[in-house]
Design an enzyme around this catalytic site. Structure first.
Site, mmCIF file in Angstrom:
data_model
loop_
_atom_site.group_PDB
_atom_site.id
_atom_site.type_symbol
_atom_site.label_atom_id
_atom_site.label_comp_id
_atom_site.label_asym_id
_atom_site.label_seq_id
_atom_site.Cartn_x
_atom_site.Cartn_y
_atom_site.Cartn_z
ATOM 1 N N GLY A 87 41.196 19.904 25.554
ATOM 2 C CA GLY A 87 41.204 20.340 26.944
ATOM 3 C C GLY A 87 40.277 21.516 27.134
ATOM 4 O O GLY A 87 39.858 22.170 26.169
ATOM 5 N N GLN A 99 36.818 28.973 30.830
ATOM 6 C CA GLN A 99 36.244 28.905 29.489
ATOM 7 C C GLN A 99 34.753 28.595 29.494
ATOM 8 O O GLN A 99 34.092 28.716 28.466
ATOM 9 C CB GLN A 99 36.984 27.871 28.640
ATOM 10 C CG GLN A 99 38.411 28.266 28.330
ATOM 11 C CD GLN A 99 39.084 27.226 27.481
ATOM 12 O OE1 GLN A 99 39.628 26.250 27.996
ATOM 13 N NE2 GLN A 99 39.033 27.407 26.172
ATOM 14 N N CYS A 119 42.372 27.314 20.150
ATOM 15 C CA CYS A 119 41.694 27.448 21.441
ATOM 16 C C CYS A 119 40.185 27.486 21.221
ATOM 17 O O CYS A 119 39.711 28.196 20.333
ATOM 18 C CB CYS A 119 42.164 28.719 22.136
ATOM 19 S SG CYS A 119 41.429 28.990 23.761
ATOM 20 N N LEU A 120 39.459 26.742 22.043
ATOM 21 C CA LEU A 120 38.001 26.732 21.923
ATOM 22 C C LEU A 120 37.396 28.107 22.214
ATOM 23 O O LEU A 120 36.289 28.397 21.771
ATOM 24 C CB LEU A 120 37.401 25.692 22.875
ATOM 25 C CG LEU A 120 37.754 24.237 22.563
ATOM 26 C CD1 LEU A 120 37.201 23.305 23.642
ATOM 27 C CD2 LEU A 120 37.251 23.828 21.191
ATOM 28 N N HIS A 176 48.778 24.793 28.151
ATOM 29 C CA HIS A 176 47.754 25.667 27.569
ATOM 30 C C HIS A 176 46.631 25.915 28.578
ATOM 31 O O HIS A 176 46.202 27.058 28.786
ATOM 32 C CB HIS A 176 47.214 25.011 26.290
ATOM 33 C CG HIS A 176 46.145 25.782 25.597
ATOM 34 N ND1 HIS A 176 46.363 26.447 24.411
ATOM 35 C CD2 HIS A 176 44.843 25.997 25.908
ATOM 36 C CE1 HIS A 176 45.229 27.029 24.023
ATOM 37 N NE2 HIS A 176 44.289 26.765 24.916
ATOM 38 N N GLU A 177 46.145 24.837 29.213
ATOM 39 C CA GLU A 177 45.016 24.967 30.138
ATOM 40 C C GLU A 177 45.420 25.653 31.453
ATOM 41 O O GLU A 177 44.648 26.438 32.002
ATOM 42 C CB GLU A 177 44.381 23.602 30.411
ATOM 43 C CG GLU A 177 43.846 22.880 29.187
ATOM 44 C CD GLU A 177 42.902 23.702 28.326
ATOM 45 O OE1 GLU A 177 42.234 24.628 28.841
ATOM 46 O OE2 GLU A 177 42.819 23.419 27.113
ATOM 47 N N HIS A 196 45.260 29.241 30.951
ATOM 48 C CA HIS A 196 43.891 29.761 31.085
ATOM 49 C C HIS A 196 43.579 30.100 32.543
ATOM 50 O O HIS A 196 42.911 31.094 32.822
ATOM 51 C CB HIS A 196 42.862 28.736 30.590
ATOM 52 C CG HIS A 196 42.554 28.838 29.138
ATOM 53 N ND1 HIS A 196 42.003 29.959 28.570
ATOM 54 C CD2 HIS A 196 42.705 27.946 28.135
ATOM 55 C CE1 HIS A 196 41.828 29.760 27.278
ATOM 56 N NE2 HIS A 196 42.258 28.542 26.986
#
Length: 195
Positions: A71, A76, A114-115, A156-157, A160
């Site tokens: 995701g 991000q 996490c990216l 999670h997203e 963000h």
């Protein structure tokens, strides 16, 4: 709120990657990394579904897939808008202005990463099932009831979009830097095979 932002900033400063991860952190420069203020901002709602919105979604999908992510949220990639994309094996999903309206159950596995914080993993307690409302890429209303991995990714997203990172919710005792190499994980000098 200002005190909370200061505390989060201090946490971000303490979680610098070990030197051996520096190259890994530079691998996807289009993804904003820990320490960038946009990751701590509450993203703005999308009010118009424009050609630019479509282009941003396409760019996010490309970046997510290139980085082998599940995701990605617009902050991000440096854009403070309430847009997220994800794919847990059933094709690309897009949620715009998502709002989680119900949560139930609990799941703590698998560990999250996490990216925007490449190489860090930790255990985060998330709801096992969620109901989320929002809009798709064309501005049509969407209501989803999801569970397990899909529920974890959405939570999670959405975090963000609210300026919250997984490190804020993780059990601090479980946070560990991981260097991924092909099919092996090197954790704090020990090697563990991936199943």
């Amino acid at each position: 709120m200002e005190e909370n932002q200061e505390a989060l900033g201090r946490l971000d400063d303490r979680l610098k990657p070990p030197p051996e991860l520096e190259e890994f952190w530079q691998k996807h420069p289009e993804i904003v990394k820990l320490g960038d203020p946009v990751l701590r901002m509450v993203a703005k709602p999308v009010v118009r579904f424009t050609k630019e919105t479509q282009e941003l979604i396409k760019r996010m999908e490309t970046i997510m897939r290139d980085a082998d992510g599940l995701g990605l949220a617009a902050p991000q990639v440096g854009v403070s808008q309430r847009i997220l994309v994800y794919d847990v094996g059933e094709g690309l999903q897009v949620l715009i202005n998502p709002k989680i309206v119900h949560r139930s159950g609990e799941q703590v596995e698998p560990p999250e990463g996490c990216l925007s914080i490449p190489g860090l993993r930790g255990i985060v307690a998330r709801a096992k099932e969620v109901k989320v409302k929002g809009f798709d890429e064309r501005g049509r209303p969407v209501v989803k009831k999801v569970s397990d991995l899909e529920a974890r990714v959405i939570q999670h997203e959405v975090d963000h979009l609210d300026g919250i990172l997984f490190i804020d919710r993780a059990d601090p005792e479980t946070l560990v830097w991981v260097i991924e190499e092909e099919s092996e994980l090197e954790v704090a000098g020990a090697t563990d095979s991936r199943s």
